[in-house]
Structure formats: structure tokens, C-alpha cells
Write an enzyme that holds these catalytic residues in place. Structure first.
Site, PDB file in Angstrom:
ATOM      1  N   SER A 164       0.814  -1.206   0.000  1.00 33.05           N
ATOM      2  CA  SER A 164       0.000   0.000   0.000  1.00 33.05           C
ATOM      3  C   SER A 164       0.854   1.266   0.000  1.00 33.05           C
ATOM      4  CB  SER A 164      -0.864  -0.030   1.258  1.00 33.05           C
ATOM      5  OG  SER A 164      -1.620   1.133   1.330  1.00 33.05           O
TER       6      SER A 164
ATOM      7  N   ASN B  34      -6.213  -1.897   1.698  1.00 36.72           N
ATOM      8  CA  ASN B  34      -5.655  -1.360   2.944  1.00 36.72           C
ATOM      9  C   ASN B  34      -6.614  -0.295   3.470  1.00 36.72           C
ATOM     10  OD1 ASN B  34      -4.070   0.957   4.277  1.00 36.72           O
ATOM     11  ND2 ASN B  34      -2.545  -0.664   4.321  1.00 36.72           N
TER      12      ASN B  34
ATOM     13  N   ASN C 142      -4.815  -1.098   8.575  1.00 41.74           N
ATOM     14  CA  ASN C 142      -3.641  -0.274   8.851  1.00 41.74           C
ATOM     15  C   ASN C 142      -3.792   0.411  10.209  1.00 41.74           C
ATOM     16  OD1 ASN C 142      -1.398   1.313   8.773  1.00 41.74           O
ATOM     17  ND2 ASN C 142      -1.918   2.395   6.871  1.00 41.74           N
TER      18      ASN C 142
ATOM     19  N   CYS D 241      -0.076   3.932  10.375  1.00 39.12           N
ATOM     20  CA  CYS D 241       0.329   5.113   9.606  1.00 39.12           C
ATOM     21  C   CYS D 241       0.895   6.157  10.567  1.00 39.12           C
ATOM     22  CB  CYS D 241      -0.844   5.698   8.831  1.00 39.12           C
ATOM     23  SG  CYS D 241      -0.379   7.224   7.984  1.00 39.12           S
TER      24      CYS D 241
ATOM     25  N   THR E   5       6.417   2.111   8.013  1.00 38.47           N
ATOM     26  CA  THR E   5       7.605   2.970   8.028  1.00 38.47           C
ATOM     27  C   THR E   5       8.037   3.337   9.456  1.00 38.47           C
ATOM     28  OG1 THR E   5       6.167   4.874   7.788  1.00 38.47           O
ATOM     29  CG2 THR E   5       7.158   3.971   5.769  1.00 38.47           C
TER      30      THR E   5
END
Ligand code: SIN
Length: 304
Positions: A21, A99, A126, A129, A192
Site C-alpha cells: 500500500s 488497505n 492499517n 500510519c 515505516t
């Protein structure tokens, strides 16, 4: 001939390579370069109940061996995805993973219902984020909230639910256990890593949001370590991701415990990266005399 198929929580992928994604939009641009049916699965840009414009620019900064993004979940909203993007994607012989991000557990539940009815193959929840104020990391860093979102998603979904974990925690296995206990069918990791860059002349952060999420080759060792830890902690299939740009990188994540591997940031430098990684991974498995690429999963031989 190497058998490239892998089974991700009951979803059979023709090969282990997934595009994650946020790195592949809804496939339209990349589809001009290669046949999307070459991939194991496409995970679409994160969807929210309503359209979002995302965060103000600049929202991408280069880093040594990677990029920092603060996109902020720009997307057309779940209804526009179902009406306009999903039919296009469905023209290809590839599994589709949606996602989703919400501000409340109920929003996750509503999207799970819509997307299950629309016929996606899997939903990726998700909770990681790093670029939004509500939802996102607020859920992904607290085991009880991560479990609550997972439980609501599972109750409303009729397709397998995969939960995307954040590396921005002290112990990722704590969150993995919580979502596994709440019924998750699979896990994806890592999202991330929070980071920041500063322009030394202006003394301003390069990103308008000040911080963002780091991806790219720099994060691969973190991803390998976390996949290894989670694989040892919970009995769920893992979609491993984080800095993969070669077949050997993909093999590392599989040896650590991933069933399938996502190739993301590498696509920004080389649009063919996902298919190249797939071919390099096959060649590596064949060189090692394997019959099935899935034999790599969890096959690391740790010291001590
Ligand atoms: C973003 O849109 O900000 C990135 C999404 C994510 O990291 O989950």
C-alpha cells in the site's frame, strides 16, 4: 520448475511478490510498464471512509538509502475505490488487498463490510500510519486498542483480515500477540519508521508535517529482525516488507519467517522492481535446489 505459489491466510498467490500500500496507487501507472497479472497481489493505497487530500507539501524527502514520506493517506475514499478502481483492477489476474484506515473502530468495521461485499480478496487493517493525528499509530502502539480494531474488523469482514504493524514500538511481539488473540488471519510488517530531516540553511524541517515515515533499503535489517521476532511469537502468516529491492532481500525476509514479501519503495527507482525481484528470488531458490519457494519461509538457522 520451481513452484512459486504461496498461501497467505487462505489466499493463494501465484508468487510471493506483493506491491504494498502507498507505493503503487491503484496500479494504473505501473500497468503501462508491465502486466499486473505478473504479481502475487496488489495492495492498494490506504482507503478511508471519506476522500482525503492528505498532508500539505513538501511531503517527500530523500534520505541516505531511502525516503521519508508524510503523505497523510491521500485517497479518493472507499466508495470511489469500489466504483472506479476495483473494476479496473479486476481486469487482471491478481489478488487484490484493500488497505484501510479509520478514526474509530466502527469506521474500520464499515469499510470491512463494504470491501468484503465488493469482492476484494483480503483486507489489510492499517493501524500503523505515522502521518495522521487520529487512528494510525494511536491504535498500532497500544495492544488493547490494536486488539479492539482487529476484533471489529474481523466481525464485519467476510474475507481474511491482515493487520499491518508499526515498527515504532519497543516490542512488536506485544502488538502481534494482541491482534493474533483478537482473531487476525495474517500480519504485515513493517510499516515505516518515524524520522525527520532538517534543511540546515533554513533550519526548517524538510517535511511540512515536520516528521514522516522512513522506507527504502535503510530499513531492511529492522524489517528482517522484526519479522523474525514476530514469526517466533505468533502462529500467523506474515507479509514481510521494508527495504526490499533484490531477490536476496526478499529471501532474507522469507527466511526470517515471511510467507510473502512486498516490494515498495524500490518501485520508485525502478518500475520493474517487483517483477525483477520475483525473478531474482526464483533464481536464488532454484540455485539452492528448492522445489517450492515456500520452503524458504522461516528456514533461517539462527546461532545459539
Ligand atoms: C501515508 O499516506 O501517510 C502513508 C501510509 C502509511 O504509512 O500507512
Amino acid at each position: 520448475m520451481l513452484d512459486q505459489k504461496v498461501n497467505l491466510a487462505g489466499v493463494e498467490l501465484k508468487n510471493p511478490i506483493v506491491v504494498p500500500s502507498g507505493t503503487f496507487g491503484f496500479g494504473r501507472e505501473y500497468g503501462q510498464f508491465f502486466d499486473l497479472s505478473e504479481l502475487g497481489a496488489i495492495c492498494v493505497k490506504g482507503l478511508t471512509p471519506q476522500p482525503r487530500e492528505g498532508n500539505p507539501a513538501p511531503r517527500i524527502a530523500e534520505t541516505p538509502m531511502g525516503i521519508l514520506n508524510s503523505v497523510g493517506l491521500q485517497n479518493p475514499g472507499v466508495d470511489a475505490f469500489v466504483a472506479q478502481e476495483l473494476p479496473e483492477l479486476r481486469r487482471h489476474d491478481v489478488k487484490i488487498i484493500a488497505n484501510i484506515s479509520g478514526n474509530t473502530p466502527e469506521e474500520y468495521g464499515e469499510m470491512c463490510e463494504k470491501l468484503s461485499a465488493a469482492g476484494v480478496d483480503m483486507i489489510e487493517v492499517n493501524i500503523s500510519c505515522p502521518n495522521v493525528k487520529a487512528g494510525g499509530l494511536a491504535y498500532g502502539t497500544r495492544p488493547e486498542l490494536a486488539a479492539e480494531v482487529t476484533e471489529v474488523a474481523k466481525r464485519h469482514a467476510s474475507v481474511p483480515v491482515m493487520v499491518k504493524l508499526s515498527p515504532n514500538v519497543t516490542d512488536i511481539t506485544e502488538i502481534a500477540r494482541a491482534v493474533a488473540g483478537a482473531g487476525a488471519d495474517a500480519l504485515s510488517l513493517i510499516n515505516t519508521i518515524r524520522g525527520m530531516r532538517i534543511d540546515v540553511k533554513t533550519r526548517r524541517p524538510i517535511l511540512k508535517m515536520n516528521t514522516g515515515g522512513l522506507s527504502g533499503p535503510a530499513v531492511l535489517p529492522v524489517a528482517v529482525r522484526m519479522v523474525w521476532e514476530v514469526h517466533a511469537a505468533v502462529d500467523l502468516p506474515i507479509l514481510g516488507m521494508g527495504g526490499v529491492s533484490t531477490g536476496a532481500d526478499a529471501a532474507e525476509l522469507m527466511l526470517a519467517g515471511a510467507t510473502a514479501v512486498a516490494v515498495g519503495t524500490a518501485s520508485f527507482a525502478d518500475v520493474y522492481a517487483p517483477v525483477r525481484v520475483r525473478d531474482e528470488l526464483s533464481a536464488l531458490a532454484e540455485e539452492q535446489g528448492l522445489q517450492r519457494v515456500s520452503e524458504l519461509t522461516g528456514a533461517v538457522r539462527p546461532w545459539g
